[in-house]
Motif scaffolding. Structure first.
Motif, short mmCIF file in Angstrom:
data_model
loop_
_atom_site.label_atom_id
_atom_site.label_comp_id
_atom_site.label_asym_id
_atom_site.label_seq_id
_atom_site.Cartn_x
_atom_site.Cartn_y
_atom_site.Cartn_z
N THR A 55 2.85 -10.44 7.66
CA THR A 55 3.68 -9.27 7.33
C THR A 55 4.44 -9.48 6.05
O THR A 55 4.47 -8.62 5.17
N ARG A 56 5.03 -10.65 5.92
CA ARG A 56 5.83 -10.88 4.69
C ARG A 56 4.94 -10.92 3.46
O ARG A 56 5.25 -10.33 2.41
N ARG A 61 2.77 -8.55 -1.34
CA ARG A 61 1.61 -8.09 -2.11
C ARG A 61 1.69 -6.58 -2.42
O ARG A 61 1.40 -6.13 -3.52
N ARG A 62 2.10 -5.83 -1.36
CA ARG A 62 2.14 -4.39 -1.57
C ARG A 62 3.20 -4.03 -2.62
O ARG A 62 2.97 -3.19 -3.50
N SER A 63 4.34 -4.68 -2.50
CA SER A 63 5.40 -4.40 -3.49
C SER A 63 4.95 -4.77 -4.90
O SER A 63 5.20 -4.02 -5.90
N GLY A 149 18.71 -2.49 2.96
CA GLY A 149 18.67 -3.55 3.97
C GLY A 149 17.92 -4.75 3.46
O GLY A 149 17.83 -4.96 2.24
N GLN A 150 17.34 -5.52 4.38
CA GLN A 150 16.57 -6.70 3.99
C GLN A 150 15.25 -6.23 3.40
O GLN A 150 14.47 -5.54 4.06
N GLU A 151 15.04 -6.58 2.14
CA GLU A 151 13.90 -6.04 1.41
C GLU A 151 13.13 -7.17 0.77
O GLU A 151 13.68 -8.19 0.38
N VAL A 175 10.92 -5.19 5.34
CA VAL A 175 9.91 -6.01 6.05
C VAL A 175 9.45 -5.33 7.33
O VAL A 175 8.28 -5.36 7.70
N LYS A 176 10.38 -4.62 7.96
CA LYS A 176 10.03 -4.02 9.24
C LYS A 176 9.07 -2.85 9.07
O LYS A 176 8.42 -2.43 10.04
N ASN A 177 8.94 -2.29 7.84
CA ASN A 177 8.06 -1.14 7.63
C ASN A 177 6.70 -1.55 7.12
O ASN A 177 5.86 -0.67 6.84
N VAL A 178 6.45 -2.84 6.98
CA VAL A 178 5.16 -3.28 6.47
C VAL A 178 4.12 -3.12 7.56
O VAL A 178 4.34 -3.51 8.73
N THR A 179 3.04 -2.52 7.21
CA THR A 179 1.92 -2.38 8.14
C THR A 179 0.70 -3.04 7.53
O THR A 179 0.54 -3.06 6.30
N SER A 180 -0.13 -3.46 8.36
CA SER A 180 -1.32 -4.14 7.88
C SER A 180 -2.52 -3.22 7.83
O SER A 180 -3.64 -3.64 7.63
N LEU A 181 -2.29 -1.97 8.07
CA LEU A 181 -3.42 -1.04 8.08
C LEU A 181 -3.73 -0.60 6.67
O LEU A 181 -2.96 0.17 6.05
#
Length: 896
Positions: A55-56, A61-63, A149-151, A175-181
């Motif tokens: 997730t992290r 990577r997405r960011s 928040g924690q970003e 971090v909590k909104n990261v999805t792997s889809l």
């Protein structure tokens, strides 16, 4: 976002349709499409690779992908250059954030001040995170506690075309909104890529439109050719071109301007005030920026015509464009043209001003006046002395009279006007007089031949500042009449060879006029001499009239006016005034013949009308026998007035032939014009003349005149007669001489155009005590009584010395009257300037003087009378004849 992208694509497509792939806009568009496609493809690939991580790692990577994608998106650089980047970037980042599935995309400047943020109130605040590595050109990923928040956030640099970092973009996720889809992220990346492509297309369309407007739809090859042509024209024209900005810095200079101003190769980019070799006035003009039109400025040895105009008239940048034109040769040509124009104008003025009169001296002065100061500073005109009198000039330059002298100042040491000069043979004047060619002396201080004429005066002339001379001979009809000297002083340079032709032309124009004036003066002098020789030189002595007269020749030449005073027997006086029609020598000669004829006819002692009849016949024969081929000088007639005044009877008989009636001024000052019968002019014939007789009071003035006195084309004849009346009236005691002058002053201009003859005679009466008369009976015995009565009268008059002579004359004349005449017989003695004896009878038979033979007893009486008297003669009257004889008085017996 999709709708905006669609609109931009529609606009962009319409703008780009028809564009060549080789155009600038087309090439930019292809590059942007390739870049967007590449970025989208890279983002999708990155998501697929990251799907396998945690997730992290996924969030990092997405960011990072979103940040990098946005940092390299087309249009981002243009948006950053916009005046307010937040207005352009905030919508894009928000759209990209939602599409990419990240929680924020923040664009900031190099100081960390945000341009965009999901929370608008955070825009303009400092970014929370580390910006040092991105500013150094590196990507930085970190985990921070931010506003959301924690970003997990990735910060990347945004570089310009030169590779310099001009901004930063950070993308991140909680971090909590990261999805792997990956499936949920790929559409968002595609949509973002499309949006970026739309923005790039819109920007390309705007750039394309502006390029079309600025290049006027020219293709690159066309612009290249135009630029090459511009460069070729700019550097090949014969006119200098400079462009100076508003700060006085030289932006552009072409080859001609560099040559004209002698500028160094590195002149462009320098301030005009620091350019070497420029004249101060040229520097002042270039630095001032003011407008100038064909101002002439000095640049070394050149004269430049400068034009300067501002460049911001049509919205362009502030500055000036300057054009330079070399006018050195043009100025020289213009100067020569101006000199030629001035010379032509001088010749034109000379043609108008020289020769206005037929006067030699005035013509010379007109020449001197017209050339000062336009050609020379001083001018002197010297003529052969004989030319002034109408004679032919001398062969050498001796006896030259200075007739004109003019200059810019009046105190020059040159020979004064009126001086008679003998030029030495070595002088320029003498050489020019002998050869007929102009003599040029450029430096008088170095001319020994000229100094030899008068060394002291020559030194004074040089010291005065006169330094150059042209001596020009005055030539006309092959003869040299004199010299014209043109002098120049220190005010101007010396004469040169080119000015000789001008001097020659000026003198040639004057020479013809001077020669014409000389010939006219000669002919006029001859005519006037002839005319004056034909007029009375002095009035005869007589006691009957007090005479005053004036004769004025015409301005245009001699004419035929004349007057005369002729003493007649019996103390009578004849007054004559006449006018021959025409002008010139022929008229003057005709006048002389008529005057002589009047004298001859008057000896016959005929009445005025009979005398005019004889004169009329003579004038007709003159016109017939001597026809004149010159119509202007032809004589077509003459006028005459003849009057006889008898102081014994105070009676005046007059007759006129086409002449104006006389004026009579009574002793009380009143003026009348007697009603004298008119007669035709002399020479016409066919009409008789009539005589009028008037009894005049003693002191009456008889005024005879010709038509030139009262006739004038500017006034009527009646006006002239009235002016004559006014000039004569009210002055009964004024002497005739003063009356003549008063009449001329009142009626004539200074230079009359016609001859004028004026004769004023004041009458005197012979006292009764000086006249004695007796009637004689037709008896020879009466002769003795007449002798005794005459002797007694002579003793009374104190003339006893003449007693014997008078008795002898009376005896002979009375005896002849008794023997050969008839009644009535009358004797009259008159004591005047001579002792006059008159014997009249009733017959018209005239005795004749003859020489008697030695054997003849008679025939000697009249011979004795002619020997004893001064003169004798016969006159006829309606009652018969009168035989008269005059004896001169002794000195003591002459009456006052």
């Amino acid at each position: 976002m999709v709708e905006a992208s669609t609109r931009l694509r529609r606009i962009s497509w319409r703008s780009l349709v028809g564009k060549s792939p080789r155009s600038v806009a087309g090439q930019v568009f292809v590059l942007q499409v390739a870049l967007v496609v590449l970025l989208v493809a890279s983002a999708v690939l990155a998501l697929m690779l990251q799907s396998q991580r945690g997730t992290r790692a996924e969030a990092e990577r997405r960011s990072l992908a979103v940040a990098q994608t946005f940092a390299h998106s087309p249009g981002v650089l243009d948006a950053l250059r916009a005046p307010e980047p937040s207005k352009v970037l905030q919508p894009l980042t928000e759209t990209g954030r939602a599409a990419a599935g990240v929680d924020f995309i923040v664009v900031m400047d190099t100081r960390g001040i945000r341009y965009t943020h999901p929370l608008p109130d955070r825009i303009g605040h400092r970014f929370v995170g580390t910006i040092g590595p991105p500013l150094a050109g590196r990507t930085h990923i970190e985990s921070v506690h931010g506003p959301l928040g924690q970003e997990v956030q990735a910060t990347v640099p945004i570089r310009n075309d030169g590779g310099r970092v001009i901004a930063l973009v950070s993308a991140g996720m909680k971090v909590k909104n990261v999805t792997s889809l990956v499936e949920r992220q790929i559409p968002i990346i595609l949509i973002g890529g499309a949006a970026a492509l739309g923005v790039a297309t819109g920007v390309t369309a705007l750039v394309s439109r502006r390029l079309r407007r600025q290049t006027r739809s020219l293709a690159p090859d066309e612009m290249r050719r135009m630029y090459e042509h511009h460069e070729a024209v700019l550097h090949s024209v014969r006119e200098g071109v400079l462009i100076v900005d508003d700060g006085g810095r030289l932006l552009l200079v072409n080859d001609e301007a560099r040559r004209l101003l002698d500028l160094p190769p590195d002149a462009e980019g320098k301030l005009v005030t620091r350019l070497p070799g420029l004249e101060p006035d040229m520097v002042e003009l270039l630095a001032s920026g003011r407008e100038a039109s064909d101002e002439v400025h000095l640049a070394g040895a050149r004269l430049l015509a400068v034009n300067q105009r501002p460049t911001d008239r049509d919205g362009g940048p502030k500055g000036t464009v300057v054009t330079l034109r070399d006018s050195t040769e043009l100025q020289a040509l213009s100067g020569r043209a101006e000199t030629a124009r001035e010379r032509l104008e001088l010749l034109y003025d000379a043609g108008l001003s020289i020769g206005t009169t037929l006067d030699v001296t005035r013509t010379a002065d007109e020449l001197a006046r017209v050339v000062i100061p336009r050609f020379a500073d001083f001018v002197s005109v010297d003529l052969a002395d004989g030319v002034l009198h109408g004679e032919e000039p001398s062969a050498t330059a001796t006896g030259m009279r200075r007739v004109a002298m003019r200059g810019i100042q009046d105190d020059s040491p040159l020979y004064e006007k009126g001086r008679l000069i003998d030029f030495l043979p070595s002088t320029p004047q003498a050489r020019g007089y002998d050869t007929g060619h102009l003599e040029l002396v450029t430096d008088l201080s170095d001319e020994p031949d000229w100094h030899a004429q008068d060394p002291k005066r020559a030194a004074a002339i040089v010291d005065y500042g006169i330094h150059s001379l042209i001596a020009a001979p005055i030539q006309a009809r092959g003869a040299v009449l004199g010299m014209v000297n043109f002098w120049r002083s220190k005010e101007r340079g010396p004469f040169d060879e080119e000015e000789l032709s001008l001097a020659e032309e000026l003198v040639a124009r004057a020479a013809v006029s001077i020669d014409n004036a000389r010939r006219y003066a000669r002919e006029h002098a001859l005519a006037v001499t002839l005319q004056r020789s034909l007029l009375p030189r002095a009035l005869p002595e007589q006691n009957a009239l007090e005479i005053g007269y004036r004769y004025l020749p015409a301005q245009s030449g001699v004419s035929g006016d004349w007057f005369d005073v002729i003493p007649l027997p019996g103390s009578r006086v004849a007054l004559v005034v006449g006018d021959v029609v025409g002008h010139g020598l022929h008229a003057a000669a005709t006048m002389g013949r008529l005057r002589t004829a009047v004298h001859n006819f008057s000896t016959l002692d005929v009445p005025p009308d009979e005398l005019l009849s004889h004169l009329d016949d003579l004038a007709g024969r003159i016109d017939q026998d001597e026809p004149c081929t010159d119509a202007a000088a032809a004589v077509v007639g003459a006028t005459c007035l003849y009057a006889i005044y008898d102081p014994v009877t105070r009676r005046c008989t007059m007759a006129r032939a086409g002449h104006l009636a006389p004026a009579l001024v009574a002793p009380d000052g009143s003026v009348t014009f007697p009603d004298l019968p008119p007669g035709p002019p002399l020479g016409l014939g066919g009409m008789p003349f009539r005589t009028a007789e008037f009894e005049l009071a003693e002191g009456t003035q008889i005024v005879l005149y010709t038509d030139g006195l009262i006739e004038d084309r500017r006034r009527d004849l009646d006006v002239g007669m009235e002016l004559l009346r006014q000039a004569l009236a009210g002055h009964p005691d004024r002497p005739p001489e003063q009356s003549c002058q008063a009449v001329l002053d009142a009626l004539l201009p200074s230079r009359p155009k016609d001859d004028v003859a004026l004769l004023i005679a004041r009458t005197h009466a012979l006292p009764p005590g000086r006249v004695a008369d007796w009637d004689v009976p037709p008896d020879p015995a009466a002769v003795a009584g007449i002798r005794l009565a005459a002797a007694g009268k002579l003793e009374e008059w104190g003339l006893t010395e003449l007693g014997f002579s008078m008795e002898l004359v009376l005896s002979e004349l009375v005896t002849n009257a008794i023997r050969h005449g008839c009644e009535p017989i009358h004797v009259r003695l008159i004591h005047d300037r001579a002792l006059i004896c008159e014997v009249s009878d009733g017959t018209s038979t005239s005795p004749h003087l003859r020489y008697a033979a030695t054997t003849e007893e008679g025939g000697r009486g009249l011979f004795l009378v002619s020997q004893m008297t001064e003169r004798w003669g016969t006159r006829y009257s309606p009652q018969g004849k009168v035989i008269w004889a005059e004896l001169p008085l002794p000195e003591s017996g002459t009456p006052c």
